[in-house]
Write a protein that holds these residues in place. Sequence first.
Motif, PDB file in Angstrom:
ATOM      1  N   ASN A  61       0.813  -1.219   0.000  1.00  0.00           N
ATOM      2  CA  ASN A  61       0.000   0.000   0.000  1.00  0.00           C
ATOM      3  C   ASN A  61       0.850   1.275   0.000  1.00  0.00           C
ATOM      4  O   ASN A  61       0.515   2.258  -0.675  1.00  0.00           O
ATOM      5  N   GLY A  64       2.111   1.785  -3.418  1.00  0.00           N
ATOM      6  CA  GLY A  64       1.023   2.264  -4.272  1.00  0.00           C
ATOM      7  C   GLY A  64       0.768   3.738  -4.058  1.00  0.00           C
ATOM      8  O   GLY A  64       0.485   4.482  -5.014  1.00  0.00           O
ATOM      9  N   GLN A  65       0.860   4.181  -2.802  1.00  0.00           N
ATOM     10  CA  GLN A  65       0.676   5.602  -2.502  1.00  0.00           C
ATOM     11  C   GLN A  65       1.769   6.442  -3.153  1.00  0.00           C
ATOM     12  O   GLN A  65       1.519   7.574  -3.588  1.00  0.00           O
ATOM     13  N   THR A  68       0.870   7.397  -6.725  1.00  0.00           N
ATOM     14  CA  THR A  68      -0.266   8.310  -6.917  1.00  0.00           C
ATOM     15  C   THR A  68      -0.139   9.609  -6.136  1.00  0.00           C
ATOM     16  O   THR A  68      -1.000  10.489  -6.276  1.00  0.00           O
TER      17      THR A  68
END
Length: 308
Positions: A61, A64-65, A68
């Motif tokens: 996670n 992934g952050q 973005t």
Amino acid sequence: MAGTLVEKSRKRDLRFGLMLTAPSVIIILMLLGYPMGYAIFMSFHQWNDKLGADHQFIGLNNYGQLITDPAVWAAMERTAYFSVITVVGGVALAVIIAILLNRKFRGRTLARVLLLVPWAVPPVVNGIMWKLIFDGSVGIVNTILRSLGLIKENIQWLADPTAAMNILIFAETWKLLPFLCLLMLAALQGIPESIYRAAAIDGADAWNTFWRITLPNIRGPLMFALIVQSMWSLKVFDTIYVLSGGSGGPVSGTTTINFLDYITTFSNLDRGYGSAMAVGIMLLVLIVSAFWIFVFGGFSRKRREANG
């Protein structure tokens, strides 16, 4: 029989060499391997000290952050701008200065000694010095510009994001240029003078002499300089901290990816996300290093094909 004895001797020498290097390898693994491993471990957890001590496993996670997060992309743009100028421009300027210092002229020894002065200045002192020079109230830059009649009022250099970034680039280049110059100068001094004399007899001009003689002979040190300068540009911290007062400003104008990682980890206390960012920076360093190795490897192959 003789071959067997030689093989045994080689194995014995190898074991002896491994025994000598083992303590150093163990120490390096302890000092570098453990922190890097622990950072990777933290990057897979929600490790935010503001949320308490419950460090939940969240898998990818945090990574992934990273992909973005607008702040990361903005920091990457500033890092790219900073790195391209300090790496390509800094190394190119170092080569030019080294070529000039490699020539015989009166005062050459003094010029080489003076070249070392910026390198001897500690990074924090370097940041303080340039902050005072470009200070909007008492800085010498405004004083000189006013005395020349170029400005009527003081300019707040460090209050403008673009100006602050350019000052950062200038300060870092000034600080690291001596090392690069000495590296290139040492490489140039390893080129035999007879090659240049032969090129002059053949009527080679300055550009062909540089392209066909100087550049191929400094290829190794040049690649090393580009790799090292790329690493330094990605991890710059001290000068940013001093120039911006620890904020990376103004308006995040000097917040590179490494400084953003510092803010995330130690100001926002989001150690999990900060660790993921640190791992990303480490991978970026490896990618950039591999790029330079690939570029110079391809250059070497083309030279060999041209000569072969």
